[in-house]
Write an enzyme that holds these catalytic residues in place. Structure first.
Site, short mmCIF file in Angstrom:
data_model
loop_
_atom_site.label_atom_id
_atom_site.label_comp_id
_atom_site.label_asym_id
_atom_site.label_seq_id
_atom_site.Cartn_x
_atom_site.Cartn_y
_atom_site.Cartn_z
N GLU A 110 7.50 0.13 -17.00
CA GLU A 110 7.70 1.16 -15.99
C GLU A 110 8.79 2.14 -16.40
O GLU A 110 8.70 3.34 -16.12
CB GLU A 110 8.02 0.49 -14.65
CG GLU A 110 6.80 -0.24 -14.09
CD GLU A 110 7.06 -1.04 -12.82
OE1 GLU A 110 8.22 -1.10 -12.37
OE2 GLU A 110 6.08 -1.59 -12.28
N ASN B 6 7.58 2.12 2.43
CA ASN B 6 8.64 1.10 2.40
C ASN B 6 9.81 1.44 1.47
O ASN B 6 10.38 0.56 0.82
CB ASN B 6 8.03 -0.27 2.10
CG ASN B 6 7.24 -0.28 0.80
OD1 ASN B 6 7.24 0.72 0.08
ND2 ASN B 6 6.60 -1.39 0.50
N HIS C 233 10.32 1.51 -4.65
CA HIS C 233 9.61 0.64 -5.58
C HIS C 233 10.66 0.03 -6.49
O HIS C 233 11.60 0.71 -6.90
CB HIS C 233 8.62 1.44 -6.44
CG HIS C 233 8.16 0.65 -7.63
ND1 HIS C 233 7.15 -0.28 -7.55
CD2 HIS C 233 8.63 0.58 -8.92
CE1 HIS C 233 6.99 -0.86 -8.74
NE2 HIS C 233 7.87 -0.36 -9.57
N LYS D 99 10.79 6.50 -2.73
CA LYS D 99 9.47 7.02 -2.37
C LYS D 99 9.56 8.27 -1.49
O LYS D 99 10.61 8.54 -0.90
CB LYS D 99 8.68 5.92 -1.66
CG LYS D 99 8.40 4.70 -2.54
CD LYS D 99 7.52 3.67 -1.84
CE LYS D 99 7.15 2.52 -2.77
NZ LYS D 99 6.18 1.59 -2.15
N TYR E 37 0.06 1.71 -10.22
CA TYR E 37 -0.48 0.79 -9.21
C TYR E 37 -1.85 0.25 -9.64
O TYR E 37 -2.73 0.02 -8.79
CB TYR E 37 -0.57 1.50 -7.85
CG TYR E 37 0.77 1.65 -7.16
CD1 TYR E 37 1.72 0.62 -7.15
CD2 TYR E 37 1.10 2.82 -6.46
CE1 TYR E 37 2.95 0.76 -6.51
CE2 TYR E 37 2.32 2.97 -5.81
CZ TYR E 37 3.24 1.93 -5.84
OH TYR E 37 4.45 2.07 -5.18
#
Ligand code: IDP
Ligand code: MG
Length: 154
Positions: free
Chosen positions: A127, A113, A116, A10, A50
């Site tokens: 994905e 965080n 992913h 991220k 998402y």
């Protein structure tokens, strides 16, 4: 079973200069890198990626945070790779994630965080298709397999 899974590093990871360190953890574990690239996410791909969070109050800031810099997308491959990578990733909230997991070791946030990771075979397939063209995922053949696994494991 030999599986492929999607990991995104991220923007918080990019900004903090942790890209190499996180890739290194996956490499050291013995996951093979079957695909890797940098890309800039946009509204459209994030609404899809998402979709399960679209109605949440934090969706707007989540989306903004995922577009702040490019991300690194990886296709990691290994026996049971989907669950292995999820276990390495740790709980969503870095403050609760176990030490030794990536989120447990590198972040304090529920949102910023680090990574992913796909959570099931169905989402891994969807994905990988979302972030990679077929020719961007490489067939690694038997590369390193005899050192990574016993003969009866693959
Ligand atoms: P996961 O990344 O552990 O699979 P998901 O529930 O699928 O967790 O949520 C996707 C991402 O949305 C999380 O990694 C995190 O960045 C963000 N997120 C999830 N829940 C919250 C929340 O309650 N507050 C803020 N951000 C959240
Ligand atoms: Mg998730």
């Amino acid at each position: 079973m030999l599986e492929k899974t999607l990991v995104l590093l991220k923007p918080c990871t990019f900004e903090r200069g942790l890209i190499g360190e996180i890739i290194n953890r996956f490499e050291k574990k013995g996951l093979r890198i079957a695909g890797m690239k940098m890309l800039q996410l946009d509204d459209e791909i994030l609404a899809e990626h998402y979709a399960h969070l679209v109605g949440k109050p934090f969706f707007g800031i989540l989306k903004e945070s995922m577009m702040r810099t490019p991300v690194v997308a990886m296709c990691l491959e290994g026996v049971d790779a989907i669950s292995v990578v999820r276990t390495m990733t740790g709980s969503t909230n870095g403050r609760n994630a176990d030490p030794g997991t990536i989120r447990g070791d590198y972040c304090m946030s529920n949102q910023q965080n680090i990574v992913h990771a796909s959570d099931s075979p169905e989402s891994a397939q969807a994905e990988l298709n979302r972030f990679f063209r077929p020719e961007e995922i490489f067939d690694l053949g038997s590369l390193n397999m005899p050192r990574l696994y016993a003969l009866d494991e693959v």
